[in-house]
Design an enzyme around this catalytic site. Structure first.
Site, PDB file in Angstrom:
ATOM      1  N   LYS A 279      10.921  -9.113  77.875  1.00  0.00           N
ATOM      2  CA  LYS A 279       9.827  -9.513  78.456  1.00  0.00           C
ATOM      3  C   LYS A 279      10.125  -9.521  80.066  1.00  0.00           C
ATOM      4  O   LYS A 279      11.395  -9.505  80.470  1.00  0.00           O
ATOM      5  CB  LYS A 279       9.577 -11.213  78.273  1.00  0.00           C
ATOM      6  CG  LYS A 279       9.141 -11.347  76.936  1.00  0.00           C
ATOM      7  CD  LYS A 279       9.060 -12.962  76.683  1.00  0.00           C
ATOM      8  CE  LYS A 279       8.647 -13.331  75.335  1.00  0.00           C
ATOM      9  NZ  LYS A 279       7.389 -13.037  75.080  1.00  0.00           N
ATOM     10  N   ASP A 290      10.061 -21.841  72.981  1.00  0.00           N
ATOM     11  CA  ASP A 290       9.601 -21.142  71.878  1.00  0.00           C
ATOM     12  C   ASP A 290       9.944 -21.664  70.502  1.00  0.00           C
ATOM     13  O   ASP A 290       9.828 -20.992  69.439  1.00  0.00           O
ATOM     14  CB  ASP A 290      10.034 -19.566  71.975  1.00  0.00           C
ATOM     15  CG  ASP A 290       9.105 -18.470  71.425  1.00  0.00           C
ATOM     16  OD1 ASP A 290       7.964 -19.016  71.108  1.00  0.00           O
ATOM     17  OD2 ASP A 290       9.263 -17.640  71.009  1.00  0.00           O
ATOM     18  N   GLU A 351       8.633 -11.442  67.332  1.00  0.00           N
ATOM     19  CA  GLU A 351       9.579 -11.983  66.432  1.00  0.00           C
ATOM     20  C   GLU A 351       9.507 -13.260  65.623  1.00  0.00           C
ATOM     21  O   GLU A 351       9.802 -13.434  64.727  1.00  0.00           O
ATOM     22  CB  GLU A 351      10.947 -12.134  67.198  1.00  0.00           C
ATOM     23  CG  GLU A 351      10.894 -13.632  67.759  1.00  0.00           C
ATOM     24  CD  GLU A 351       9.934 -13.861  68.768  1.00  0.00           C
ATOM     25  OE1 GLU A 351       9.334 -12.930  69.374  1.00  0.00           O
ATOM     26  OE2 GLU A 351       9.602 -15.089  69.240  1.00  0.00           O
ATOM     27  N   ARG A 353       6.801 -13.921  63.848  1.00  0.00           N
ATOM     28  CA  ARG A 353       6.001 -13.714  62.679  1.00  0.00           C
ATOM     29  C   ARG A 353       7.127 -13.319  61.585  1.00  0.00           C
ATOM     30  O   ARG A 353       7.084 -13.515  60.596  1.00  0.00           O
ATOM     31  CB  ARG A 353       4.877 -12.926  62.792  1.00  0.00           C
ATOM     32  CG  ARG A 353       5.220 -11.356  63.346  1.00  0.00           C
ATOM     33  CD  ARG A 353       3.894 -10.673  63.894  1.00  0.00           C
ATOM     34  NE  ARG A 353       3.619 -11.335  65.158  1.00  0.00           N
ATOM     35  CZ  ARG A 353       2.444 -10.869  66.125  1.00  0.00           C
ATOM     36  NH1 ARG A 353       1.773  -9.745  65.469  1.00  0.00           N
ATOM     37  NH2 ARG A 353       2.243 -11.260  67.060  1.00  0.00           N
TER      38      ARG A 353
HETATM   39  N1  BES Z   1       6.667 -16.685  71.932  1.00  0.00           N
HETATM   40  C1  BES Z   1       6.006 -15.721  72.265  1.00  0.00           C
HETATM   41  C2  BES Z   1       4.464 -15.996  72.422  1.00  0.00           C
HETATM   42  C3  BES Z   1       4.342 -16.571  73.711  1.00  0.00           C
HETATM   43  C4  BES Z   1       4.051 -15.968  75.002  1.00  0.00           C
HETATM   44  C5  BES Z   1       4.070 -18.185  73.706  1.00  0.00           C
HETATM   45  C6  BES Z   1       3.838 -16.537  76.203  1.00  0.00           C
HETATM   46  C7  BES Z   1       3.733 -18.757  74.956  1.00  0.00           C
HETATM   47  C8  BES Z   1       3.707 -18.052  76.225  1.00  0.00           C
HETATM   48  C9  BES Z   1       6.058 -14.543  71.062  1.00  0.00           C
HETATM   49  O1  BES Z   1       7.209 -14.256  70.512  1.00  0.00           O
HETATM   50  C10 BES Z   1       5.501 -13.272  71.680  1.00  0.00           C
HETATM   51  O2  BES Z   1       6.395 -12.669  72.566  1.00  0.00           O
HETATM   52  N2  BES Z   1       4.470 -12.737  71.293  1.00  0.00           N
HETATM   53  C11 BES Z   1       4.022 -11.476  72.050  1.00  0.00           C
HETATM   54  C12 BES Z   1       3.114 -10.637  70.924  1.00  0.00           C
HETATM   55  C13 BES Z   1       2.923  -9.257  71.118  1.00  0.00           C
HETATM   56  C14 BES Z   1       4.220  -8.547  71.280  1.00  0.00           C
HETATM   57  C15 BES Z   1       2.120  -8.719  69.899  1.00  0.00           C
HETATM   58  C16 BES Z   1       3.097 -11.681  72.826  1.00  0.00           C
HETATM   59  O3  BES Z   1       2.243 -12.724  72.781  1.00  0.00           O
HETATM   60  O4  BES Z   1       2.801 -11.095  74.093  1.00  0.00           O
HETATM   61 ZN    ZN Z   2       8.546 -15.888  70.434  1.00  0.00          ZN
HETATM   62 MN    MN Z   3       8.241 -12.923  71.487  1.00  0.00          MN
END
Ligand code: BES
Ligand code: ZN
Ligand code: MN
Length: 497
Positions: A279, A290, A351, A353
């Site tokens: 990220k 998370d 991750e 899911r």
């Molecule tokens: N934990 C994150 C989702 C998240 C992001 C929650 C920002 C709250 C704020 C999750 O694990 C994630 O990174 N999801 C990705 C999925 C994508 C790679 C398909 C996302 O939402 O960017």
């Molecule tokens: Zn996550």
């Molecule tokens: Mn993630």
């Protein structure tokens, strides 16, 4: 916090703080009228100065009015007389208890339960009051060295003034206090940083619940045991971390032996860096939150036990870190889930899911009445719904309607998104049974589509709490304790009908 019911008239209450309602245009609630009469018009005289417009959330102090036994009276704005909505009632309560919190009052007598809220009974009002009071005084200062200077709230005891509805109020208070305690636990776990709140720490906190409540038993699987069960998706996430993954199961036995349990599954990612699909740095600290889905499951289990609900409830929390490392998942890797489906990991940041799918497969062994999973799953959900509602999807319309209603009642709302077959197309992989991402479009829905492949054998719903689990930036940055109120209301509705 200690909550109880009090009988008698407002002006004779011996208290550090008496809370009474005042409507717009200087109209007084019955309790305010009683205090005004006893104090020779002290409230009316103060209101004439125009400092309190009566908007919900506004407050004004009146110190030790003559003719009363209260050290202070807090006037709480209640909007237009006869038009108090549910949302405004919550605003009134939160405003009032925030003011009490910043005073030195150790106890308060609240007269706001007498106010009319269309369609809601005294138990509901009492429940809302307890939750609001608990939320107002919540502080997270475990990691500050000077706790005195940071000022802990003095308020320890809240009493609700009751008429002949004392029993109803008492029940609502008990439920609200339990929800408040569950939310406090959820917030504490959420606010703790990733270096303290690890999967092992979460497992220890779950085990502590088992020691606190005789109706709760806890079981924690380590990586070896998960390996034996074939949880290749879950374990692929933790191979990049030095913290071992844990699969935490908390069982509450309050119902009959043969009663099928409600199973709650919560994402417990104690820190999500994204892994190799790392990220951006800005705001990455917030990925300590998370694990808020898992924390809300533990918080709900606590609330259920506090309420002694006559139900069987199982909480499952798959917990891991997601970090980049030589052993971490790589884009293109293919893993085999416990269900046997192979998954192509196109993005290591999807991750949640991966750990949830194995936990959902594991849930089958409890022969669930329904399964509800709770996860900070997608940034897309924050874009779609913001911080006001959780995303809700699932394969059972009655379950979804039940959760939506519980969200309305508690004020911890969810909003349904479609889980149409057409979206499943986006998860096709040329090399495996499915891919772990579905492209930019409808990210919250394709994440739920992924989970739906593992929940075909039971009634299931998914709450995406990415937008609601915590508040970003600013002074009130921190975990919200959501969706404990929604989940608890759903469970209360199963008992109370
Ligand atoms: N934990 C994150 C989702 C998240 C992001 C929650 C920002 C709250 C704020 C999750 O694990 C994630 O990174 N999801 C990705 C999925 C994508 C790679 C398909 C996302 O939402 O960017
Ligand atoms: Zn996550
Ligand atoms: Mn993630």
């Amino acid at each position: 916090m200690d909550f109880s019911v009090k009988k008698g008239s407002p002006e004779t209450q011996k208290s550090a703080c008496l809370i009474v309602g005042v409507f717009e245009k200087n109209k007084l609630s019955p309790a305010a009228k009683a205090v005004d009469a006893a104090s020779n018009g002290a409230i009316g005289a103060l209101l004439k100065q125009g400092d309190l417009k009566g908007k919900p959330g506004q407050t004004l102090w009146l110190h030790a009015p003559a003719g009363t036994q209260a050290q202070r009276v807090l006037l709480a704005g209640c909007g237009k007389e006869g038009e108090l909505s549910e949302a405004d009632y919550r605003k009134v309560l939160l405003g009032a208890f925030m003011s009490v919190k910043s005073s030195a009052a150790k106890d308060a007598v609240c007269c706001l339960t007498e106010l009319e809220v269309a369609g809601r009974d005294a138990a509901w009002k009492a429940r809302q009051t307890a939750v609001a009071a608990a939320a107002a005084v919540y502080t997270f200062d475990q990691l500050k060295s000077d706790k005195e200077r940071n000022g802990r709230p003095a308020l320890k005891k809240v009493q609700l003034l009751a008429g002949d509805n004392g029993k109803e109020i008492e029940r609502g208070l008990r439920e609200g206090a339990a929800i408040g305690a569950g939310m406090d636990l959820t917030k504490d776990l959420g606010n703790l940083p990733g270096n303290i709140c690890t999967p092992t720490y979460l497992a220890e906190q779950a085990s502590a619940l088992g020691e606190q409540y005789k109706e709760i038993t806890v079981d924690v699987l380590d990586e070896k045991e998960m390996q034996k069960l074939g949880m290749g998706a879950l374990l692929s996430v933790s191979t990049g971390s030095r913290q071992p993954a844990k699969l935490i199961t908390v069982e509450y036995h309050g119902g009959k032996k043969k009663d099928k349990p409600v199973v709650l599954v919560g994402k417990g990612l104690t820190f999500d860096s994204g892994g190799i699909s790392i990220k951006p740095g800005a705001g990455m600290d917030e990925m300590k939150f998370d694990m808020c889905g898992g924390a809300s499951v533990l918080g709900t289990m606590k609330a259920v036990a506090e309420c002694k609900l006559p139900l069987n409830v199982v909480g499952i929390v798959p917990s891991s870190e997601n970090l980049p490392d030589g052993a971490a998942n790589k884009p293109g890797d293919i893993v085999t889930s416990m269900a046997g489906l192979t998954i192509e990991i196109l993005n290591t940041d999807a991750e949640g899911r991966l750990i949830l799918c194995d936990a959902l497969t594991y849930a089958k062994k409890f022969d669930p009445a329904v399964v509800v999973d709770v996860a900070t799953l997608t940034g897309a959900c924050v874009i779609a719904l913001g911080k006001h509602a959780a995303g809700l999807l699932g394969n059972d319309e009655a379950l979804i309607q039940g959760l939506l209603a519980a969200g309305q009642t508690s004020g911890d709302r969810a909003w349904q998104l479609p889980l149409w077959d057409e979206y499943q197309e986006q998860l096709k992989s040329p090399f495996a049974d499915l891919a772990n991402i579905g492209g930019r479009e409808a990210g919250t829905i394709t994440a739920a589509c992924f989970l739906s492949r593992f929940t075909k054998e039971f009634r299931w719903a998914h709450l995406d709490i990415a937008g609601t689990a915590w508040v970003s930036g600013g002074d009130n940055k921190g975990a919200t304790g959501r969706p404990v109120p929604l989940l608890m209301q759903y469970l209360l509705d199963q008992v109370q009908g």
